[in-house]
Scaffold this motif. Structure first.
Motif, mmCIF file in Angstrom:
data_model
loop_
_atom_site.group_PDB
_atom_site.id
_atom_site.type_symbol
_atom_site.label_atom_id
_atom_site.label_comp_id
_atom_site.label_asym_id
_atom_site.label_seq_id
_atom_site.Cartn_x
_atom_site.Cartn_y
_atom_site.Cartn_z
ATOM 1 N N GLU A 22 35.496 43.401 -47.394
ATOM 2 C CA GLU A 22 36.249 44.194 -48.369
ATOM 3 C C GLU A 22 37.143 43.324 -49.236
ATOM 4 O O GLU A 22 37.429 43.678 -50.379
ATOM 5 N N GLN A 23 37.595 42.216 -48.685
ATOM 6 C CA GLN A 23 38.451 41.293 -49.438
ATOM 7 C C GLN A 23 37.639 40.228 -50.173
ATOM 8 O O GLN A 23 38.203 39.253 -50.686
ATOM 9 N N ALA A 24 36.317 40.418 -50.238
ATOM 10 C CA ALA A 24 35.413 39.488 -50.923
ATOM 11 C C ALA A 24 35.513 38.074 -50.351
ATOM 12 O O ALA A 24 35.416 37.074 -51.075
ATOM 13 N N ILE A 25 35.687 37.991 -49.044
ATOM 14 C CA ILE A 25 35.741 36.712 -48.349
ATOM 15 C C ILE A 25 34.355 36.425 -47.782
ATOM 16 O O ILE A 25 33.803 37.267 -47.055
ATOM 17 N N PRO A 26 33.750 35.291 -48.108
ATOM 18 C CA PRO A 26 32.422 34.985 -47.556
ATOM 19 C C PRO A 26 32.477 34.893 -46.037
ATOM 20 O O PRO A 26 33.375 34.234 -45.484
ATOM 21 N N VAL A 27 31.579 35.568 -45.348
ATOM 22 C CA VAL A 27 31.670 35.669 -43.900
ATOM 23 C C VAL A 27 30.279 35.672 -43.263
ATOM 24 O O VAL A 27 29.328 36.218 -43.819
ATOM 25 N N VAL A 28 30.195 35.049 -42.093
ATOM 26 C CA VAL A 28 28.989 35.052 -41.268
ATOM 27 C C VAL A 28 29.396 35.505 -39.873
ATOM 28 O O VAL A 28 30.398 35.033 -39.328
ATOM 29 N N GLY A 29 28.641 36.434 -39.297
ATOM 30 C CA GLY A 29 28.880 36.860 -37.926
ATOM 31 C C GLY A 29 27.874 36.225 -36.988
ATOM 32 O O GLY A 29 26.692 36.121 -37.327
ATOM 33 N N LEU A 30 28.320 35.789 -35.834
ATOM 34 C CA LEU A 30 27.448 35.229 -34.806
ATOM 35 C C LEU A 30 27.533 36.105 -33.561
ATOM 36 O O LEU A 30 28.622 36.407 -33.077
ATOM 37 N N GLU A 31 26.371 36.521 -33.050
ATOM 38 C CA GLU A 31 26.325 37.414 -31.893
ATOM 39 C C GLU A 31 25.227 36.937 -30.938
ATOM 40 O O GLU A 31 24.096 36.700 -31.352
ATOM 41 N N ALA A 32 25.589 36.803 -29.655
ATOM 42 C CA ALA A 32 24.648 36.286 -28.663
ATOM 43 C C ALA A 32 23.503 37.262 -28.388
ATOM 44 O O ALA A 32 22.382 36.834 -28.079
ATOM 45 N N HIS A 33 23.758 38.556 -28.524
ATOM 46 C CA HIS A 33 22.732 39.560 -28.248
ATOM 47 C C HIS A 33 21.900 39.829 -29.509
ATOM 48 O O HIS A 33 22.197 39.324 -30.584
ATOM 49 N N SER A 34 20.905 40.674 -29.355
ATOM 50 C CA SER A 34 19.994 40.969 -30.464
ATOM 51 C C SER A 34 20.452 42.141 -31.321
ATOM 52 O O SER A 34 19.765 42.499 -32.288
ATOM 53 N N ASN A 35 21.609 42.724 -30.998
ATOM 54 C CA ASN A 35 22.104 43.870 -31.765
ATOM 55 C C ASN A 35 23.617 43.960 -31.593
ATOM 56 O O ASN A 35 24.220 43.190 -30.842
ATOM 57 N N VAL A 36 24.217 44.904 -32.297
ATOM 58 C CA VAL A 36 25.671 45.073 -32.235
ATOM 59 C C VAL A 36 26.042 45.950 -31.039
ATOM 60 O O VAL A 36 25.195 46.572 -30.414
ATOM 61 N N GLY A 37 27.328 46.014 -30.746
ATOM 62 C CA GLY A 37 27.829 46.869 -29.672
ATOM 63 C C GLY A 37 28.621 46.131 -28.625
ATOM 64 O O GLY A 37 29.422 46.720 -27.913
#
Length: 431
Positions: A22-37
């Motif tokens: 929302e703040q137009a900040i470039p972002v990458v998420g890293l997650e060990a599993h294959s989906n969110v939650g």
């Protein structure tokens, strides 16, 4: 500009990534599993969820304010309903496109004012240079395992390994620990086990999930009482509703209401009162299939389950970078790091009734601060001076929380949210 990296796709990671976008900040998420939650995806290798698990707070007191749970979801949602809720949230706010799944973070090290994030995705190493890192990998993954004298030759597990009550079938079971998970699992066990004993080392306040047909956490007056008075009033009400624990053979708490987690469970005292669960004192020693307790009694068991909670654990970064002292990182508002202004610990906060919205408020503030760091370095430096001055100052509302490691990051909800809102107001003109 290098992206900011959010580690984790549980509820804290999701709202953090959303607020940065929302703040137009470039972002990458890293997650060990294959989906969110995160924790709520029982199929994730990092989840400590079990088949019978439900939310211990009601859905309306827990949900994100601008993304309410569906009306057909249970008042106290089951873990799979929560998992779907977070998947719907990620879909609604277009967060999937910013995550790299099956990505396990191996190390985070400072590099010239930035951070080198090394992660493994599907067996392949990747190096990612980040302008900042936001740790949202959760606080309920790394088990706290007590050490006992002697050896036990039966099955010995922690609640993090528990999935189904099938493991209790026709066994003599000892559960160590009387927190919310321990009580949930004890209720599971009474329907399958030959016998169920529970080690209860200190007193707890016990609350049912419903009072007069309403979720317990929705009760209370609309006028906010002073914190000390609320402790007194609510403690008295709990004793009127549930009775003194000693009436059930349990130790009475030697502390005031809210100085530790209450247990929210409608069935635990029922089974204690019916003799389905036998209360035991602390373990003195293990000896083969026998457990000796500190009152001199002994009993034979086939299975010991430790419901002894979790430790804060950020295995991919050195504790020194987190200003770690006395069992936890010492941070301003449990988030902002006095040593590194571009390293944030997200969701390292517990409070009765804080819910996901309280954590989203935290994420919104962090996103504002990062935006200020980009646009107004002078104002950001002033804010960081405040962080250095106030790191580790606990927002406890005058509550004397128990001196336990798991309580090291507990805050008073109303005071904490007021502090977050106060910072948002101060940042608004220059952010």
């Amino acid at each position: 500009m290098h992206p900011y990296v959010v580690i984790g796709a549980g509820p804290m990671g999701l709202c953090t990534l959303r607020r940065l976008k929302e703040q137009a900040i470039p972002v990458v998420g890293l997650e060990a599993h294959s989906n969110v939650g995160g924790l709520w995806d029982i199929d994730s290798a990092t989840s400590t969820m079990y088949d019978s698990a439900h939310l211990i707070s009601s859905k309306r007191m827990t949900e994100f304010a601008d993304f309410p749970m569906r009306d057909d979801v249970a008042t106290y949602p089951r873990h799979d309903q929560m998992r779907q809720y977070f998947r719907d949230y990620a879909e609604h706010f277009n967060l999937y496109e910013d995550y790299r799944f099956n990505s396990t973070v191996e190390s985070i090290t400072p590099q010239g004012g930035q951070w080198l994030v090394v992660y493994n995705q599907n067996g392949e190493r990747h190096d990612l240079l980040a302008s900042g890192v936001l740790l949202a990998n959760g606080t309920l993954h790394h088990p706290n395992r007590p050490h006992f004298k002697g050896e036990f030759n039966g099955e010995h597990i922690h609640s993090c390994d528990y999935r189904s009550a099938d493991i209790f079938a026709d066994k003599r079971v000892l559960i160590i620990g009387c927190g919310n998970s321990g009580c949930d699992i004890a209720v599971d066990a009474v329907h399958r086990a030959k016998s169920v004993d529970m080690v209860v080392r200190r007193g707890y306040y016990f609350l049912p999930k419903f009072v007069a047909g309403r979720p317990t956490d929705t009760l209370g007056g609309k006028v906010r009482l002073p914190n000390k008075l609320k402790q007194l009033v609510d403690g008295t009400l709990v004793r009127l509703i549930s009775g003194k624990p000693s009436a059930f053979g349990l130790p009475d708490p030697d502390y005031k209401m809210y100085e530790s987690h209450p247990v929210v469970n409608s069935m635990f005292l029922h089974h204690i009162g019916h003799g389905d669960i036998t209360v035991r004192p602390s373990v003195e020693q293990l000896n083969g299939s026998q457990v000796q307790f500190n009152d001199g009694t002994c009993a034979q068991y086939d299975l010991i389950l430790e419901a002894t909670g979790y430790k804060l654990h950020y295995p991919f970064i050195a504790n020194e970078h987190l200003n770690w002292h006395d069992g936890a990182p010492q941070l301003y508002l449990n988030v902002f790091n006095p040593l590194h202004e571009n390293l944030f610990v997200m969701g390292m906060v517990e409070a009765a009734g804080l819910g996901w919205q309280g954590r989203d408020d935290q994420a919104a503030l962090v996103a504002k601060v990062i935006r200020m760091q980009i646009d107004n370095p002078k104002a950001a430096a002033k804010f960081h001076n405040k962080v250095k001055a106030k790191a580790g100052v606990r927002i406890d509302g005058g509550i004397n929380y128990l001196q336990l490691e798991r309580m090291a990051y507990y805050v008073h909800k109303a005071d904490y949210l007021a502090a977050i809102k106060g910072e948002m107001r101060e940042l608004a003109p220059g952010a």
